[in-house]
Design a protein around this motif. Structure first.
Motif, PDB file in Angstrom:
ATOM      1  N   ASN A 344       0.735  -1.208  -0.061  1.00 24.22           N
ATOM      2  CA  ASN A 344      -0.004   0.088  -0.084  1.00 24.22           C
ATOM      3  C   ASN A 344       0.749   1.120  -0.195  1.00 24.22           C
ATOM      4  OD1 ASN A 344      -1.981   2.015   0.378  1.00 24.22           O
ATOM      5  ND2 ASN A 344      -2.888   1.197   2.116  1.00 24.22           N
ATOM      6  N   PRO A 345       0.880   2.036  -1.019  1.00 29.36           N
ATOM      7  CA  PRO A 345       1.614   3.429  -1.077  1.00 29.36           C
ATOM      8  C   PRO A 345       1.242   4.351  -0.102  1.00 29.36           C
ATOM      9  CG  PRO A 345       0.220   3.391  -2.980  1.00 29.36           C
ATOM     10  CD  PRO A 345       0.053   1.998  -2.286  1.00 29.36           C
ATOM     11  N   PHE A 346       0.111   4.331   0.447  1.00 29.66           N
ATOM     12  CA  PHE A 346      -0.497   5.383   1.417  1.00 29.66           C
ATOM     13  C   PHE A 346      -0.071   4.929   2.709  1.00 29.66           C
ATOM     14  CE2 PHE A 346      -3.560   7.739   3.848  1.00 29.66           C
ATOM     15  CZ  PHE A 346      -3.544   9.057   3.021  1.00 29.66           C
ATOM     16  N   SER A 347       0.470   5.742   3.527  1.00 28.59           N
ATOM     17  CA  SER A 347       0.824   5.677   5.018  1.00 28.59           C
ATOM     18  C   SER A 347       0.289   7.179   5.625  1.00 28.59           C
ATOM     19  CB  SER A 347       2.126   5.909   5.213  1.00 28.59           C
ATOM     20  OG  SER A 347       2.981   4.681   4.458  1.00 28.59           O
ATOM     21  N   LEU A 348      -0.657   6.632   6.538  1.00 30.16           N
ATOM     22  CA  LEU A 348      -1.259   8.016   7.342  1.00 30.16           C
ATOM     23  C   LEU A 348      -0.250   7.967   8.422  1.00 30.16           C
ATOM     24  CD1 LEU A 348      -3.534   9.880   8.063  1.00 30.16           C
ATOM     25  CD2 LEU A 348      -4.754   8.270   9.119  1.00 30.16           C
ATOM     26  N   ASP A 349       0.296   8.941   8.853  1.00 27.87           N
ATOM     27  CA  ASP A 349       1.693   9.270   9.776  1.00 27.87           C
ATOM     28  C   ASP A 349       1.026  10.061  11.027  1.00 27.87           C
ATOM     29  OD1 ASP A 349       3.396   8.133   8.063  1.00 27.87           O
ATOM     30  OD2 ASP A 349       3.607  10.188   6.918  1.00 27.87           O
ATOM     31  N   SER A 350      -0.165  10.472  10.848  1.00 30.41           N
ATOM     32  CA  SER A 350      -0.640  11.426  12.120  1.00 30.41           C
ATOM     33  C   SER A 350      -1.609  10.607  13.122  1.00 30.41           C
ATOM     34  CB  SER A 350      -1.340  12.582  11.896  1.00 30.41           C
ATOM     35  OG  SER A 350      -2.270  12.396  10.849  1.00 30.41           O
ATOM     36  N   LYS A 351      -1.436  10.435  14.464  1.00 31.66           N
ATOM     37  CA  LYS A 351      -2.404   9.694  15.080  1.00 31.66           C
ATOM     38  C   LYS A 351      -3.767  10.200  15.144  1.00 31.66           C
ATOM     39  CE  LYS A 351       1.594   9.015  18.336  1.00 31.66           C
ATOM     40  NZ  LYS A 351       1.976   9.466  19.867  1.00 31.66           N
ATOM     41  N   GLU A 352      -4.575   9.412  15.748  1.00 29.62           N
ATOM     42  CA  GLU A 352      -6.036   9.748  15.876  1.00 29.62           C
ATOM     43  C   GLU A 352      -6.216  10.879  16.726  1.00 29.62           C
ATOM     44  OE1 GLU A 352     -10.144   9.338  15.787  1.00 29.62           O
ATOM     45  OE2 GLU A 352      -8.839   7.916  15.230  1.00 29.62           O
ATOM     46  N   PRO A 353      -6.889  11.982  15.800  1.00 28.03           N
ATOM     47  CA  PRO A 353      -6.882  13.327  16.555  1.00 28.03           C
ATOM     48  C   PRO A 353      -7.651  13.428  17.818  1.00 28.03           C
ATOM     49  CG  PRO A 353      -7.574  13.378  14.156  1.00 28.03           C
ATOM     50  CD  PRO A 353      -7.404  11.886  14.646  1.00 28.03           C
TER      51      PRO A 353
END
Length: 407
Positions: A344-353
């Protein structure tokens, strides 16, 4: 004074400079080749420009859109761009809102053409009577001409061979001497604000990323036309006051990054330095390393935001952190290199807001607080809708990060 890596970082001299710079702390020992700009105090844009100059400034070419970044980068007769002790530094030029990306693409294509000319001349030397050392270096350069680290290693040795042969009267080498500044792979950067990137120059930006050429676009996202007085752009979020959106913008922000990911071969990242230094550094390095188009969208607090925190724009980095923590801004990367590996090329780097802090974040900036003061009956409805849109965007990113790419 240029950084002495062996003394400052205390690593073996054989260690690759790129590995050293991959560390956030150690990257800051590198000499900035962008310094003492005339930007507003606390400007959220300049830290990104400075960091890129520390990483790639000795071989960087810059095409800059008209706007804040062109003003503080080229206030004649001075410029904050400088050079290291070897005389190496960024090449800078400025174009308009509407064609800054095409301008940068032209730089990249010109450089590409000159490298092809160098490769052709070196091939003639390989096919001719050059020394074995010269031929080996020429072959190695041709094979690695798009590898920055390899070309940095080969270039000094190859220049020496070229100079020696030119001194003996070799006409090909005399021509190569006029082109030897193309031996090190250049790093092409296209810099513009959100007005240029989301709005006036968007057609050109789209054309350039669609070209597939090796260029890096840095979007300094202040969410408003900063240099011309704070007019609303397509990057202005729902609910924020700006010129031409005096009652608070009623349409959600354009997701430029997600649009760019649809090409599949464009590296895309959203960053906020104050929120995550490591993610910022990683995204910039990955973007530059990708042999194709890249676009980095960098959150940049602006004096037009009217930060209410004690210290004002002196707290711009802290404001970036708050923006990510409450879900106002999200950190992610789309790396096509991973897709080529079946990942998967997509990485979500921020945590749950922490969505509970979203409203308080808005109230910490005049651009939102003014809406509440001027239109109290509509403000809370707008702010609730702004949070809803931020949550919707976050859910989109969650879904993207969970996609299965194994098949």
């Amino acid at each position: 004074m240029a950084a002495d890596w062996d003394k400052l970082v205390k690593v073996p001299s054989k260690q690759n400079l790129v590995d050293i710079k991959s560390n956030v702390k150690n990257s800051q020992f590198a000499q900035p080749l962008f310094e003492f700009s005339g930007a507003c105090s606390g400007c959220g844009e300049t830290p990104y420009v400075k960091l890129i100059s520390q990483l790639f400034g000795d071989r960087q070419m810059i095409a800059n859109a008209t706007g804040c970044s062109s003003i503080y980068s080229a206030s004649v007769p001075s410029t904050p761009y400088t050079k290291n002790e070897k005389g190496q530094g960024p090449v800078f030029n400025n174009s308009l809102f509407e064609d800054f990306c095409e301008f940068g693409l032209g730089m990249a294509l010109g450089n590409k053409k000159m490298k092809e000319r160098v490769a052709k001349l070196l091939q003639e030397m390989i096919d001719g009577n050059a020394s074995d050392e010269y031929k080996a270096l020429a072959q190695e350069w041709i094979a690695n001409k798009d590898d920055a680290d390899k070309t940095k290693e080969i270039a000094p040795k190859l220049r020496k061979c070229i100079a020696e042969s030119a001194a003996k009267g070799c006409p090909i080498c005399k021509e190569l001497q006029t082109l030897d500044h193309y031996l090190v792979k250049r790093s092409q950067w296209i810099i513009g604000g959100d007005g240029a990137s989301y709005d006036i120059g968007y057609g050109g930006l789209d054309h350039v990323i669609a070209s597939g050429e090796d260029v890096n676009i840095l979007v300094l996202d202040t969410e408003v036309y900063s240099n011309t007085g704070g007019q609303a752009s397509k990057a202005t979020p729902l609910g924020a006051i700006a010129q031409f959106a005096a009652q608070g913008k009623r349409i959600r922000k354009k997701d430029l990054g997600m649009i760019a990911t649809t090409y599949g071969y464009v590296y895309v990242a959203q960053i906020a330095m104050g929120a995550d230094h490591a993610q910022t550094l990683k995204a910039i390095r990955e973007a530059e390393a990708w042999h194709g188009p890249s676009i980095i969208i960098a959150y940049a607090p602006c004096i037009n935001h009217g930060l209410k925190a004690k210290g004002g724009m002196g707290k711009s980095q802290a404001e970036e952190k708050k923006a990510v923590e409450c879900g106002y801004w999200h950190l992610w990367r789309y790396n096509p290199a991973l897709a080529e590996e079946g990942k998967n090329p997509f990485s979500l780097d921020s945590k749950e807001p922490n969505w509970a802090n979203f409203h308080d974040f808005l109230m910490g900036e005049v651009r939102y607080l003014s809406v509440k003061k001027a239109y109290p009956n509509e403000a809370e409805e707008l702010f609730a809708e702004a949070q809803k849109m931020a949550q919707l965007r976050y859910k989109t990113y969650i879904r993207k990060s969970q996609e299965n790419w194994e098949d």
